[in-house]
Design a protein around this motif. Sequence first.
Motif, mmCIF file in Angstrom:
data_model
loop_
_atom_site.group_PDB
_atom_site.id
_atom_site.type_symbol
_atom_site.label_atom_id
_atom_site.label_comp_id
_atom_site.label_asym_id
_atom_site.label_seq_id
_atom_site.Cartn_x
_atom_site.Cartn_y
_atom_site.Cartn_z
ATOM 1 N N UNK A 169 0.834 -1.206 0.000
ATOM 2 C CA UNK A 169 0.000 0.000 0.000
ATOM 3 C C UNK A 169 0.871 1.258 0.000
ATOM 4 N N UNK A 170 1.916 1.260 0.826
ATOM 5 C CA UNK A 170 2.818 2.415 0.891
ATOM 6 C C UNK A 170 3.492 2.674 -0.447
ATOM 7 N N UNK A 222 -6.020 -3.081 -6.655
ATOM 8 C CA UNK A 222 -5.774 -4.394 -7.279
ATOM 9 C C UNK A 222 -4.539 -5.042 -6.668
ATOM 10 N N UNK A 223 -3.467 -4.267 -6.521
ATOM 11 C CA UNK A 223 -2.215 -4.810 -5.986
ATOM 12 C C UNK A 223 -2.350 -5.223 -4.528
ATOM 13 N N UNK A 267 2.422 2.136 -3.471
ATOM 14 C CA UNK A 267 1.518 2.787 -4.423
ATOM 15 C C UNK A 267 1.142 4.197 -3.991
ATOM 16 N N UNK A 268 1.167 4.462 -2.679
ATOM 17 C CA UNK A 268 0.819 5.790 -2.181
ATOM 18 C C UNK A 268 1.999 6.765 -2.222
ATOM 19 N N UNK A 269 3.190 6.271 -1.865
ATOM 20 C CA UNK A 269 4.340 7.149 -1.664
ATOM 21 C C UNK A 269 5.256 7.205 -2.890
ATOM 22 N N UNK A 270 5.418 6.062 -3.565
ATOM 23 C CA UNK A 270 6.373 5.993 -4.674
ATOM 24 C C UNK A 270 5.690 6.160 -6.034
ATOM 25 N N UNK A 271 4.598 5.460 -6.253
ATOM 26 C CA UNK A 271 3.999 5.389 -7.593
ATOM 27 C C UNK A 271 3.667 6.740 -8.219
ATOM 28 N N UNK A 272 2.942 7.646 -7.525
ATOM 29 C CA UNK A 272 2.536 8.885 -8.218
ATOM 30 C C UNK A 272 3.709 9.717 -8.725
ATOM 31 N N UNK A 273 4.682 9.965 -7.840
ATOM 32 C CA UNK A 273 5.815 10.800 -8.255
ATOM 33 C C UNK A 273 6.740 10.064 -9.216
ATOM 34 N N UNK A 274 6.954 8.775 -8.995
ATOM 35 C CA UNK A 274 7.839 8.036 -9.892
ATOM 36 C C UNK A 274 7.276 8.018 -11.308
#
Length: 493
Positions: A92-93, A277-278, A95-102
């Motif tokens: 969960x972290x 989903x993940x 997708x919340x912390x890394x995914x948007x900015x990456x």
Amino acid sequence: MSASWIGQHWFAIALALVYTGFLLAHARAGMRIGKTTAGFFIGDRRLGGAVIGVSFYATFASTNSYIGLAGKSYEYGLPWLTMAVMLVAFCWLSWRVVAPRMRRFAAAWGSLTVPDFLAVRFASDRVRVAAALVIVLASLLYLVAVFKGAGNLLQVFLGIPYQLAVIVTLCLIVAYTMLGGFLSVVRTDVLQGSLMVIGSVLLFYFITSAAGGVGAIADLPSEPSRAHLFDLDAAIPFVVLVGVALAGSLKLLVDPRQVTRFYGLKDERSVRVGIWVAVVGLLVIQFCLFPLGLYAHFLLDGVAETDLVVPTLVNDPGVIPPLVGDFLVIAILAAAMSSLDSVLLVAASVTSRDLLGGRRREDRTVVSHTRIGVATFAVVAAAVALNPPGGIVEITIFSGSLFAVCFVPTILFGLHWRRGSANAALAAFALGVVVLIAWLAAGLGEVVHEVFPALFASTTAYVIVSLVSEPVADSKVQSLFETHARNADARTA
């Protein structure tokens, strides 16, 4: 392989043929889009959140989960479920912390690999090369572990030598990963991820039923020889177990095979879909698998190698009906493939683009070199797996520790803190790896897991050097941070 074996396992053979055909069909489709570097490496950034979400958990939950982690609770007991909780939380972290900015940073900078991102973020090709070397080493270790898991499974199921089982796995994985690239890998993950969820539920149902039901686990403490399985320090000190869990969980935040999934997302909405989903997929798989070693105490005695717990039970018709067992073998094999293909693609891409200077060459040449790299890494890892240096869990946890100490500070801080320099990144790499290896060499890992001191050292080095050095002045780096700051102000206004 006798005629009687073929007659008994016809369903597994039929499933294997259909499954192989599916893999090769997607490899052919992947070849069409994989003619360019961006197409072969990240599918031209045009994939939706549901597909990437499935690929995210399918890539992570390999035979490491089905063979290594599931069997380990036979030895480590109930406290081992701590790792299952941490894995879901860190998914969960991620997708919340890394995914948007990456996703935004990689698209804005044209990054195709993790070293690509770090080289722009810290304006340094030295950082690119250092990151690439870490990825190649850690990926090779992980590949060895997954080949071992697949080899153990096919060894028991097919009744063939372990070495031949590894070679069979090698031939299958190389064929479709070489041809199709990222698109082929992600699309096949959709099938593989579905098989993995169904397989984990079936494993849990049949093994718990054979053990006497889900509630049977409550009877273990009444047996003197097994009462320790419910102690906090069941087999190893709990602080060491938490370190093992942390090393495995941090990979969900910074492991290149996970992070590069975000490169392929097409828009912001895809991130919001993918997270659910993940998380749900990983939750179902891990909480079905992690308790299986405990239930195995009712079915197996004197287990010396926990990596063989699940393969032995799957092959036991008294525990799992033959047709279901055939399906489970294919499902677990799919779990191996879903990780092997991703790790092979990452290692080969990084080698071709970041170590051999492929970013300065024609797309066709880079793609060809990457395909050769896929085959080379697979052969080397399979050769080492013929005589592996340890168990599945031990190998993968060390691989995860390497990723954690090098990339937690550089990726997480690099995405969310304006400060940071090439020297800060290189200091984090160097000190983290030195402390990790020195801690292990001194035998201190039995007291406190090596990931704790090594991660503390690398993060401290990054922060201190960042504070005493000038941040990267590149306009395309600073502009993204300014854009995020303006968006954050607008949302809070």
